[in-house]
Design a protein around this motif. Structure first.
Motif, PDB file in Angstrom:
ATOM      1  N   PHE A  18       0.832  -1.205   0.000  1.00 37.06           N
ATOM      2  CA  PHE A  18       0.000   0.000   0.000  1.00 37.06           C
ATOM      3  C   PHE A  18       0.867   1.256   0.000  1.00 37.06           C
ATOM      4  O   PHE A  18       0.650   2.165  -0.799  1.00 37.06           O
ATOM      5  CB  PHE A  18      -0.950   0.006   1.197  1.00 37.06           C
ATOM      6  CG  PHE A  18      -1.767   1.256   1.307  1.00 37.06           C
ATOM      7  CD1 PHE A  18      -2.834   1.480   0.455  1.00 37.06           C
ATOM      8  CD2 PHE A  18      -1.460   2.227   2.250  1.00 37.06           C
ATOM      9  CE1 PHE A  18      -3.587   2.644   0.539  1.00 37.06           C
ATOM     10  CE2 PHE A  18      -2.205   3.387   2.345  1.00 37.06           C
ATOM     11  CZ  PHE A  18      -3.271   3.593   1.488  1.00 37.06           C
ATOM     12  N   VAL A  79      -3.796   0.165  -4.954  1.00 32.76           N
ATOM     13  CA  VAL A  79      -4.457   0.727  -3.771  1.00 32.76           C
ATOM     14  C   VAL A  79      -5.818   0.055  -3.556  1.00 32.76           C
ATOM     15  O   VAL A  79      -6.194  -0.253  -2.426  1.00 32.76           O
ATOM     16  CB  VAL A  79      -4.578   2.265  -3.896  1.00 32.76           C
ATOM     17  CG1 VAL A  79      -5.494   2.839  -2.835  1.00 32.76           C
ATOM     18  CG2 VAL A  79      -3.201   2.907  -3.803  1.00 32.76           C
ATOM     19  N   ALA A  80      -6.542  -0.197  -4.650  1.00 30.46           N
ATOM     20  CA  ALA A  80      -7.812  -0.914  -4.533  1.00 30.46           C
ATOM     21  C   ALA A  80      -7.580  -2.323  -3.994  1.00 30.46           C
ATOM     22  O   ALA A  80      -8.370  -2.838  -3.187  1.00 30.46           O
ATOM     23  CB  ALA A  80      -8.513  -0.977  -5.886  1.00 30.46           C
ATOM     24  N   SER A  81      -6.484  -2.935  -4.403  1.00 33.68           N
ATOM     25  CA  SER A  81      -6.123  -4.258  -3.894  1.00 33.68           C
ATOM     26  C   SER A  81      -5.856  -4.204  -2.394  1.00 33.68           C
ATOM     27  O   SER A  81      -6.230  -5.121  -1.661  1.00 33.68           O
ATOM     28  CB  SER A  81      -4.881  -4.767  -4.630  1.00 33.68           C
ATOM     29  OG  SER A  81      -4.326  -5.881  -3.998  1.00 33.68           O
ATOM     30  N   ALA A  82      -5.215  -3.148  -1.955  1.00 33.32           N
ATOM     31  CA  ALA A  82      -4.939  -3.007  -0.519  1.00 33.32           C
ATOM     32  C   ALA A  82      -6.237  -2.829   0.274  1.00 33.32           C
ATOM     33  O   ALA A  82      -6.371  -3.372   1.374  1.00 33.32           O
ATOM     34  CB  ALA A  82      -4.005  -1.830  -0.275  1.00 33.32           C
ATOM     35  N   ILE A  83      -7.186  -2.104  -0.275  1.00 31.96           N
ATOM     36  CA  ILE A  83      -8.466  -1.916   0.418  1.00 31.96           C
ATOM     37  C   ILE A  83      -9.207  -3.251   0.545  1.00 31.96           C
ATOM     38  O   ILE A  83      -9.718  -3.593   1.615  1.00 31.96           O
ATOM     39  CB  ILE A  83      -9.319  -0.853  -0.306  1.00 31.96           C
ATOM     40  CG1 ILE A  83      -8.648   0.517  -0.168  1.00 31.96           C
ATOM     41  CG2 ILE A  83     -10.740  -0.829   0.236  1.00 31.96           C
ATOM     42  CD1 ILE A  83      -9.228   1.590  -1.053  1.00 31.96           C
ATOM     43  N   ALA A  84      -9.233  -4.026  -0.546  1.00 26.86           N
ATOM     44  CA  ALA A  84      -9.859  -5.349  -0.471  1.00 26.86           C
ATOM     45  C   ALA A  84      -9.062  -6.266   0.451  1.00 26.86           C
ATOM     46  O   ALA A  84      -9.629  -7.105   1.153  1.00 26.86           O
ATOM     47  CB  ALA A  84      -9.965  -5.958  -1.865  1.00 26.86           C
ATOM     48  N   ILE A  86      -7.365  -5.369   3.129  1.00 22.36           N
ATOM     49  CA  ILE A  86      -7.643  -5.015   4.526  1.00 22.36           C
ATOM     50  C   ILE A  86      -8.906  -5.729   4.998  1.00 22.36           C
ATOM     51  O   ILE A  86      -8.954  -6.272   6.106  1.00 22.36           O
ATOM     52  CB  ILE A  86      -7.778  -3.482   4.688  1.00 22.36           C
ATOM     53  CG1 ILE A  86      -6.415  -2.818   4.520  1.00 22.36           C
ATOM     54  CG2 ILE A  86      -8.382  -3.121   6.027  1.00 22.36           C
ATOM     55  CD1 ILE A  86      -6.467  -1.310   4.391  1.00 22.36           C
ATOM     56  N   ASN A  87      -9.919  -5.745   4.144  1.00 21.70           N
ATOM     57  CA  ASN A  87     -11.153  -6.451   4.493  1.00 21.70           C
ATOM     58  C   ASN A  87     -10.885  -7.938   4.697  1.00 21.70           C
ATOM     59  O   ASN A  87     -11.408  -8.554   5.630  1.00 21.70           O
ATOM     60  CB  ASN A  87     -12.204  -6.232   3.405  1.00 21.70           C
ATOM     61  CG  ASN A  87     -13.516  -6.871   3.753  1.00 21.70           C
ATOM     62  OD1 ASN A  87     -13.962  -6.830   4.889  1.00 21.70           O
ATOM     63  ND2 ASN A  87     -14.144  -7.475   2.752  1.00 21.70           N
ATOM     64  N   ARG A  90      -8.939  -8.557   7.997  1.00 23.40           N
ATOM     65  CA  ARG A  90      -9.799  -8.404   9.173  1.00 23.40           C
ATOM     66  C   ARG A  90     -10.655  -9.638   9.408  1.00 23.40           C
ATOM     67  O   ARG A  90     -10.768 -10.122  10.525  1.00 23.40           O
ATOM     68  CB  ARG A  90     -10.707  -7.186   9.023  1.00 23.40           C
ATOM     69  CG  ARG A  90     -10.012  -5.879   9.295  1.00 23.40           C
ATOM     70  CD  ARG A  90     -10.932  -4.668   9.299  1.00 23.40           C
ATOM     71  NE  ARG A  90     -12.007  -4.713   8.307  1.00 23.40           N
ATOM     72  CZ  ARG A  90     -13.297  -4.690   8.620  1.00 23.40           C
ATOM     73  NH1 ARG A  90     -13.689  -4.592   9.866  1.00 23.40           N
ATOM     74  NH2 ARG A  90     -14.205  -4.710   7.671  1.00 23.40           N
TER      75      ARG A  90
END
Length: 156
Positions: A18, A79-84, A86-87, A90
């Motif tokens: 990220f 960055v979109a890959s990092a957002i997915a 993170i989900n 979690r």
């Protein structure tokens, strides 16, 4: 996903990727802004220069336009890959893996393409320090994104 041994490694790689994708976006945005501000200027007669290219960049070489364009695409998808990711980190279950893995694969593909143009730009030699930095980051990101994909699949 009962195997949680890979979760810390995946989280570390996700954070690293990220940060590096954001830096690539920042340098790419600077390059794009500079190309728009100092690129070809069409005079009052609207005559294009003899060797006009819509992706002309005043710094770098002939591969710079392609390199910066695909580096920015790789940055946005990364960055979109990092957002997915993170989900997925979690929840760390089988239902969140497909979305994280698919977008990570797309980001890796764009990063691989941008790395190819980075190699071509390195071969042509004329470039500034910021472009060299972005080349190095994309070469490193190609490896770390692939290891991240392996890490999230290793937890399955």
């Amino acid at each position: 996903m009962a195997n949680t041994q890979m979760k810390p490694a995946a989280a570390l790689l996700l954070f690293l990727n990220f940060c590096m994708y954001v830096i690539v976006l920042g340098i790419g945005a600077w390059s794009m802004n500079r190309a728009i501000d100092y690129g070809f200027i069409i005079g009052p007669g609207f005559k294009l220069p003899a060797h006009f290219s819509p992706i002309y960049f005043p710094m770098g070489n002939a591969a710079t336009g392609f390199f910066v364009t695909f580096a920015m695409l790789a940055g946005v998808v990364g960055v979109a890959s990092a957002i997915a990711g993170i989900n997925h980190i979690r929840s760390w279950n089988a239902s969140s893996l497909p979305s994280a893995a698919s977008i990570a694969g797309v980001a890796w593909t764009f990063t691989l393409l941008a790395m190819g143009f980075a190699c071509k730009e390195i071969e042509l030699e004329i470039r500034n320090a910021r472009l060299r930095t972005m080349e190095a980051f994309l070469i490193i990101l190609t490896v770390t994104q692939l290891v991240y994909i392996a890490a999230i699949h290793g937890g399955a």
